[in-house]
Design a protein around this motif. Structure first.
Motif, PDB file in Angstrom:
ATOM      1  N   ARG A 287      10.813  -0.333  -4.949  1.00 19.16           N
ATOM      2  CA  ARG A 287      10.725   0.706  -5.968  1.00 19.16           C
ATOM      3  C   ARG A 287       9.278   0.840  -6.442  1.00 19.16           C
ATOM      4  O   ARG A 287       8.755   1.948  -6.556  1.00 19.16           O
ATOM      5  N   ARG A 288       8.620  -0.283  -6.686  1.00 14.52           N
ATOM      6  CA  ARG A 288       7.223  -0.258  -7.122  1.00 14.52           C
ATOM      7  C   ARG A 288       6.343   0.373  -6.046  1.00 14.52           C
ATOM      8  O   ARG A 288       5.454   1.171  -6.343  1.00 14.52           O
ATOM      9  N   ARG A 289       6.612   0.057  -4.791  1.00 15.02           N
ATOM     10  CA  ARG A 289       5.828   0.625  -3.690  1.00 15.02           C
ATOM     11  C   ARG A 289       5.999   2.139  -3.621  1.00 15.02           C
ATOM     12  O   ARG A 289       5.031   2.869  -3.402  1.00 15.02           O
ATOM     13  N   VAL A 290       7.214   2.615  -3.822  1.00 11.07           N
ATOM     14  CA  VAL A 290       7.454   4.061  -3.799  1.00 11.07           C
ATOM     15  C   VAL A 290       6.740   4.735  -4.968  1.00 11.07           C
ATOM     16  O   VAL A 290       6.111   5.786  -4.801  1.00 11.07           O
ATOM     17  N   TYR A 291       6.796   4.123  -6.142  1.00  2.28           N
ATOM     18  CA  TYR A 291       6.099   4.686  -7.298  1.00  2.28           C
ATOM     19  C   TYR A 291       4.582   4.734  -7.068  1.00  2.28           C
ATOM     20  O   TYR A 291       3.924   5.714  -7.406  1.00  2.28           O
ATOM     21  N   GLN A 292       4.038   3.689  -6.479  1.00  2.85           N
ATOM     22  CA  GLN A 292       2.607   3.682  -6.180  1.00  2.85           C
ATOM     23  C   GLN A 292       2.261   4.757  -5.162  1.00  2.85           C
ATOM     24  O   GLN A 292       1.216   5.413  -5.265  1.00  2.85           O
ATOM     25  N   ALA A 293       3.133   4.960  -4.185  1.00  3.31           N
ATOM     26  CA  ALA A 293       2.889   5.996  -3.182  1.00  3.31           C
ATOM     27  C   ALA A 293       2.922   7.383  -3.819  1.00  3.31           C
ATOM     28  O   ALA A 293       2.113   8.251  -3.478  1.00  3.31           O
ATOM     29  N   VAL A 294       3.839   7.600  -4.760  1.00  2.00           N
ATOM     30  CA  VAL A 294       3.904   8.896  -5.451  1.00  2.00           C
ATOM     31  C   VAL A 294       2.631   9.119  -6.274  1.00  2.00           C
ATOM     32  O   VAL A 294       2.054  10.213  -6.268  1.00  2.00           O
ATOM     33  N   ALA A 295       2.175   8.079  -6.957  1.00  2.00           N
ATOM     34  CA  ALA A 295       0.934   8.189  -7.734  1.00  2.00           C
ATOM     35  C   ALA A 295      -0.247   8.476  -6.808  1.00  2.00           C
ATOM     36  O   ALA A 295      -1.107   9.316  -7.115  1.00  2.00           O
ATOM     37  N   GLY A 296      -0.291   7.801  -5.674  1.00  2.00           N
ATOM     38  CA  GLY A 296      -1.350   8.058  -4.696  1.00  2.00           C
ATOM     39  C   GLY A 296      -1.290   9.472  -4.154  1.00  2.00           C
ATOM     40  O   GLY A 296      -2.326  10.105  -3.895  1.00  2.00           O
ATOM     41  N   PHE A 297      -0.075   9.981  -3.957  1.00  2.00           N
ATOM     42  CA  PHE A 297       0.093  11.358  -3.493  1.00  2.00           C
ATOM     43  C   PHE A 297      -0.498  12.331  -4.505  1.00  2.00           C
ATOM     44  O   PHE A 297      -1.184  13.288  -4.143  1.00  2.00           O
TER      45      PHE A 297
ATOM     46  N   LEU B 132       4.114   6.134   3.273  1.00  2.00           N
ATOM     47  CA  LEU B 132       4.493   4.911   2.563  1.00  2.00           C
ATOM     48  C   LEU B 132       5.754   5.116   1.721  1.00  2.00           C
ATOM     49  O   LEU B 132       6.630   4.246   1.680  1.00  2.00           O
ATOM     50  N   ALA B 133       5.817   6.249   1.034  1.00  2.00           N
ATOM     51  CA  ALA B 133       6.978   6.515   0.180  1.00  2.00           C
ATOM     52  C   ALA B 133       8.249   6.644   1.008  1.00  2.00           C
ATOM     53  O   ALA B 133       9.291   6.078   0.658  1.00  2.00           O
ATOM     54  N   VAL B 134       8.170   7.363   2.117  1.00  2.00           N
ATOM     55  CA  VAL B 134       9.364   7.575   2.942  1.00  2.00           C
ATOM     56  C   VAL B 134       9.813   6.270   3.586  1.00  2.00           C
ATOM     57  O   VAL B 134      11.002   5.942   3.572  1.00  2.00           O
ATOM     58  N   THR B 135       8.887   5.492   4.135  1.00  2.00           N
ATOM     59  CA  THR B 135       9.286   4.230   4.768  1.00  2.00           C
ATOM     60  C   THR B 135       9.787   3.235   3.726  1.00  2.00           C
ATOM     61  O   THR B 135      10.738   2.512   3.981  1.00  2.00           O
ATOM     62  N   GLY B 136       9.172   3.210   2.556  1.00  2.00           N
ATOM     63  CA  GLY B 136       9.647   2.328   1.495  1.00  2.00           C
ATOM     64  C   GLY B 136      11.017   2.728   1.008  1.00  2.00           C
ATOM     65  O   GLY B 136      11.865   1.881   0.728  1.00  2.00           O
ATOM     66  N   TRP B 137      11.278   3.998   0.930  1.00  2.00           N
ATOM     67  CA  TRP B 137      12.572   4.494   0.460  1.00  2.00           C
ATOM     68  C   TRP B 137      13.662   4.161   1.465  1.00  2.00           C
ATOM     69  O   TRP B 137      14.767   3.797   1.101  1.00  2.00           O
ATOM     70  N   ARG B 138      13.358   4.262   2.759  1.00  2.00           N
ATOM     71  CA  ARG B 138      14.360   3.966   3.785  1.00  2.00           C
ATOM     72  C   ARG B 138      14.687   2.485   3.847  1.00  2.00           C
ATOM     73  O   ARG B 138      15.807   2.110   4.155  1.00  2.00           O
ATOM     74  N   LYS B 139      13.702   1.624   3.588  1.00  2.00           N
ATOM     75  CA  LYS B 139      13.920   0.187   3.689  1.00  2.00           C
ATOM     76  C   LYS B 139      14.594  -0.388   2.452  1.00  2.00           C
ATOM     77  O   LYS B 139      15.082  -1.501   2.486  1.00  2.00           O
ATOM     78  N   ALA B 140      14.605   0.345   1.370  1.00  2.00           N
ATOM     79  CA  ALA B 140      15.156  -0.172   0.112  1.00  2.00           C
ATOM     80  C   ALA B 140      16.661  -0.352   0.232  1.00  2.00           C
ATOM     81  O   ALA B 140      17.371   0.544   0.661  1.00  2.00           O
TER      82      ALA B 140
END
Length: 134
Positions: free
Chosen positions: A39-49, A81-89
């Motif tokens: 979840r943290r990784r996805v949030y960081q990816a959204v912020a980076g986006f 990063l967001a898509v791969t993190g979301w799929r692995k969660a």
């Protein structure tokens, strides 16, 4: 450094004992670390986006093509990063892939194959050491 066979058995026994003693606590511990990490990784990816969008816009306003390209690349990387993190969660009620009760027939068979392969490798290693006289 991988665990020895004895250490793996001990760890499995401890996990089974924890599940038998307090299954609610064991389930809470099981997926929370991975779930919060993803979840943290996805949030960081959204912020980076969003930073990438800002760089893209700043490059367009300043008429700096290289800045726009960097912004686009940041956006692209963060989207991946967001898509791969979301799929692995793991889903909230779902068992993580490595849990002690993840043993369907295929997972058990794969574990046995992997273990037997490791046993063969260890035997070969031991034979080589014995032949060399160590």
């Amino acid at each position: 450094m991988p665990l020895s066979e004895h250490e793996q058995r001990m760890l499995e026994q401890m996990e089974r004992a924890l599940y038998a003693e307090d299954p609610k606590f064991a389930t809470a511990l099981e997926g929370s670390g991975l779930r919060t990490y993803t979840r943290r990784r996805v949030y960081q990816a959204v912020a980076g986006f969003l930073v990438g969008i800002a760089l893209l816009m700043a490059g367009m306003v300043a008429k700096q093509v290289w800045l726009s390209v960097v912004g686009f690349l940041v956006m692209l990387g963060c989207a991946v990063l967001a898509v791969t993190g979301w799929r692995k969660a793991p889903k909230p009620g779902e068992q993580p892939a490595g849990g002690p009760q993840a043993g369907g027939p295929q997972a058990r068979r794969q574990g046995r194959q992997r273990r037997s392969m490791m046993d063969r490798i260890e035997q070969r290693w031991q034979r080589r050491r014995d032949e060399q006289g160590h």
